[in-house]
Design an enzyme around this catalytic site. Structure first.
Site, PDB file in Angstrom:
ATOM      1  N   CYS A  93       0.829  -1.213   0.000  1.00 10.76           N
ATOM      2  CA  CYS A  93       0.000   0.000   0.000  1.00 10.76           C
ATOM      3  C   CYS A  93       0.866   1.267   0.000  1.00 10.76           C
ATOM      4  O   CYS A  93       1.487   1.563  -1.020  1.00 10.76           O
ATOM      5  CB  CYS A  93      -0.988  -0.061   1.165  1.00 10.76           C
ATOM      6  SG  CYS A  93      -2.396   1.029   0.916  1.00 10.76           S
ATOM      7  N   HIS A 121      -3.168  -5.257   1.716  1.00  6.69           N
ATOM      8  CA  HIS A 121      -2.451  -5.538   2.975  1.00  6.69           C
ATOM      9  C   HIS A 121      -2.514  -7.009   3.392  1.00  6.69           C
ATOM     10  O   HIS A 121      -3.306  -7.351   4.284  1.00  6.69           O
ATOM     11  CB  HIS A 121      -3.083  -4.727   4.111  1.00  6.69           C
ATOM     12  CG  HIS A 121      -2.931  -3.257   3.992  1.00  6.69           C
ATOM     13  ND1 HIS A 121      -1.861  -2.572   4.511  1.00  6.69           N
ATOM     14  CD2 HIS A 121      -3.724  -2.326   3.412  1.00  6.69           C
ATOM     15  CE1 HIS A 121      -1.996  -1.277   4.270  1.00  6.69           C
ATOM     16  NE2 HIS A 121      -3.119  -1.100   3.604  1.00  6.69           N
ATOM     17  N   GLU A 181      -0.643  -8.407   5.334  1.00  2.00           N
ATOM     18  CA  GLU A 181      -0.226  -8.455   6.746  1.00  2.00           C
ATOM     19  C   GLU A 181      -1.393  -8.293   7.716  1.00  2.00           C
ATOM     20  O   GLU A 181      -1.234  -8.559   8.897  1.00  2.00           O
ATOM     21  CB  GLU A 181       0.863  -7.405   7.019  1.00  2.00           C
ATOM     22  CG  GLU A 181       0.408  -5.949   7.084  1.00  2.00           C
ATOM     23  CD  GLU A 181       0.206  -5.267   5.730  1.00  2.00           C
ATOM     24  OE1 GLU A 181       0.219  -5.969   4.691  1.00  2.00           O
ATOM     25  OE2 GLU A 181       0.011  -4.043   5.708  1.00  2.00           O
TER      26      GLU A 181
HETATM   27  N1  GLN Z   1      -3.419   6.447   1.121  1.00  2.00           N
HETATM   28  C1  GLN Z   1      -2.170   6.101   1.744  1.00  2.00           C
HETATM   29  C2  GLN Z   1      -0.994   6.837   1.092  1.00  2.00           C
HETATM   30  O1  GLN Z   1      -1.165   7.644   0.270  1.00  2.00           O
HETATM   31  C3  GLN Z   1      -1.918   4.607   1.699  1.00  2.00           C
HETATM   32  C4  GLN Z   1      -2.901   3.885   2.577  1.00  2.00           C
HETATM   33  C5  GLN Z   1      -2.375   2.603   3.164  1.00  2.00           C
HETATM   34  O2  GLN Z   1      -1.164   2.343   3.207  1.00  2.00           O
HETATM   35  N2  GLN Z   1      -3.288   1.818   3.696  1.00  2.00           N
HETATM   36  O3  GLN Z   1       0.106   6.582   1.431  1.00  2.00           O
END
Ligand code: GLN
Length: 204
Positions: free
Chosen positions: A89, A184, A186
């Protein structure tokens, strides 16, 4: 996805970038697979590591902290030189060479030949979970948890797509020593990405 640890006698030492975000969940996932896991915050800690994980969180904050800790540049260089790395992410955003909808001045480690769009699913679809087939990882689909997630808008020829949304946009990719997922594993008990990462470490 319970299973036996991937690592036997030679326990690899893995650093989880611990400036911000869900690093504790990655530490737990990797520890369960038998790795020795340490938080990564300072450039001098890099030399002892055989792999690095960049967690979910907020990429703009992680970027600022990594630069102010003097870690961004040496980390980018180590990954360029082959250090096995997995990002989820915000971690995927940190790894990507190009960002759309980043904040003003947001930088990345620039080690993955992708363009990612931050917060690609907007407010209505802030968080969602879907099953995505990823034959590379085995027969069972991946239960993917997306939280204000990015998506891969385009990528270079060396980037392998591991998994994509029903509309075809990639959400899990690999380029050599770098793996990234927009979701994710994890937080959902899905350990096949961490296993694939530890296999890269073992093969390195
Ligand atoms: N929106 C977040 C970002 O721009 C990422 C979100 C996440 O890691 N769950 O970094």
């Amino acid at each position: 996805m319970a299973g036996s640890p991937v690592v036997g006698s030679a326990r690899p030492r893995i650093g989880v970038l611990a400036l911000q975000g869900d690093f504790r969940e990655h530490i737990a996932s990797l520890t369960a697979l038998g790795a020795e896991v340490v938080p990564l915050r300072r450039p001098e800690e890099l030399a002892s590591l055989q792999g690095v994980v960049i967690p979910g969180g907020e990429s703009s904050v992680m970027d600022k902290l990594a630069r102010s800790f003097g870690l961004a540049e040496p980390l980018s260089q180590a990954i360029h030189e082959g250090l096995p790395t997995y990002g989820t992410c915000a971690g995927m955003i940190m790894l990507s060479s190009r960002i759309q909808d980043g904040i003003d001045g947001q930088q990345t480690l620039d080690v993955l030949d992708t363009t990612v769009r931050r917060n690609a699913f907007g407010n209505q679809n802030d968080s969602f979970e879907i099953e995505i087939p990823m034959p590379d990882l085995g027969e069972a689909p991946v239960h993917a948890v997306f939280i204000r997630a990015p998506v891969v808008e385009d990528h270079g020829p060396d980037v392998q797509v591991i998994g994509a949304l029903p509309d075809g946009r990639p959400v899990a990719v690999q380029q050599g020593n770098v793996i990234a997922s927009a979701f994710h594993p994890e937080v959902s008990g899905e350990d096949r990405f961490h296993r694939r990462f530890l296999q890269l470490v073992a093969d390195a």
